[in-house]
Write an enzyme that holds these catalytic residues in place. Sequence first.
Site, short mmCIF file in Angstrom:
data_model
loop_
_atom_site.label_atom_id
_atom_site.label_comp_id
_atom_site.label_asym_id
_atom_site.label_seq_id
_atom_site.Cartn_x
_atom_site.Cartn_y
_atom_site.Cartn_z
N HIS A 1 -39.55 12.82 2.73
CA HIS A 1 -39.53 13.52 4.06
C HIS A 1 -39.72 14.95 3.67
O HIS A 1 -39.67 15.58 2.77
CB HIS A 1 -38.49 13.08 4.92
CG HIS A 1 -37.24 13.82 4.36
ND1 HIS A 1 -36.99 15.03 4.27
CD2 HIS A 1 -36.20 12.96 3.75
CE1 HIS A 1 -35.54 15.14 3.82
NE2 HIS A 1 -35.37 13.94 3.43
N ASP B 1 -35.28 11.75 -1.05
CA ASP B 1 -35.06 12.11 -2.46
C ASP B 1 -34.51 10.96 -3.17
O ASP B 1 -34.74 10.89 -4.65
CB ASP B 1 -34.28 13.55 -2.70
CG ASP B 1 -33.03 13.48 -1.82
OD1 ASP B 1 -32.68 12.52 -1.21
OD2 ASP B 1 -32.24 14.50 -1.89
#
Length: 507
Positions: free
Chosen positions: A98, A396
């Site tokens: 993102h 992540d």
Amino acid sequence: MLARSRFIVVLVVGALLAVLSFSLQYLHLIPTNPVAEQRSLGKSRKRVNPVLHTDPPAPDPIRDSHQYCNYPNISEHGWEGHSPADYRLLSVQVMIRHGDRFPLYSIPKTRKPAIDCTLSEKREPSHPLLAAFISHMALGGRGHWDASLGSLARLPSHSTCEMGELTQTGVVQHLKNGDHLRQAYIKRHNLLAADWSPRQLWVETTGKSRTLQSGLAFLFGFLPHFDWSRLTVRQQWSTLFCGSSCDCPTRNRYLDQEQRRQYHQRTADTELERTYVTMAKTLGVATKTLRAANPVDALLCHFCHGLPFPCSSTQSTSNAPDEGACLTLQHFAVIRRQQKDDELERRKAGLYRRYAVLAAHPYLNRTAARLEKIARGSQTRKGTEEAAFALASAHDVTMAPLLSALGLEGAGFPRFAARLVFELWNSPEAKERKNDRKRGKWLDDMFIRVLYNGEDLTFDTAFCRDHNRHSAQPLCPLGNFLSFVRKDMFNIVNATSYQQACRQIVL
């Protein structure tokens, strides 16, 4: 006599040239041997390497943080879509992290960063597609939404950002990402025709608004004004994108061991501990309270948005804060330095790599199955409508183990709006080997590329590191990737399959 005269002339000319050369060197009009000069300046007897810039730059936590921010106004060129002549692009599978977001944690006794999470094409950073993207999202009710995704906001909308909310910077980062891949795959290779079918496009995301919105921004950059009625957005319930294969006790045990290693690494770092004590004293909170708040998350937000670092909210309300009442760039640099040190120690310890192999396998296995099906289908007249383009909008904690499992640990921690791309290519020799296809040799004509943030890292991966890229076949065989995912990647955990590895006892 004539010979003697010529000899004298040669001597005179030689003497004149020697004097002239000496004079020019003295005046620095002719450069002397730079290697000889460097050898004469110091006591080091090391051989001077004439090739410049061969050594990697020294670690710099501030420079690394700028790269992590991934400012969208910086122009970037990637190698997606490039291949030897006459190769045909069959499929592209993309995972993104993102975009830029508001912090997930707040630092005790400080004010939150003043960031507006509404979208406006008149505010920087912006993008030529931003206004159209905002309008198009209003039509999202026409799309098909998996599970609870339909109830999530398709645009960030709070004038004061909420925790973890995607910012305008994050939206622009992915409009830019999608537009870049549109140039590479749609315009250059016509990967998806204007009348693409719903089965040719696969989009999945976790149930967080920041991943959904990032995926939609990317998709709009890739297919501007796409037809909502042909789009289905699927939800992944786990941040590991493990689908129905999430149950893996061994993976969880490796993660526990790695987290304990990280804890001991942090507490043994005396400079980091002193910095936390100083920061806590500055803000008037207990050190353990500050440490538990993961302050680097909020500090990165201030840093990436060019905001002053936070000060204690109990300080004087005068225009200038009292000296020493605010957190500083030096505090931030120490924490970031420790994070980079931990990345190096993580590779040496090997625990994270073992965790990563088991965490990333379900996603890699689905990717391998999809690519193999497309490759097989390309050898028939009917072909296949399996996803020519697949997009996974993730986190992540999704991408980091995926990179590690592929052997790309040197790529670093995923920045905001990072992108990882798998490309499937068909060689031009495929047309000449129709009989070989019937004998099951169709795989010989299929090749894969792996790119991270636009850089071709195929020959750095664990499955293609040993392939001779200068051979007659310059791309990595798809068969290498399939063998790696289905068996070879489990060598590091002394297993031959995912099911066997997940049931092992970890000491």
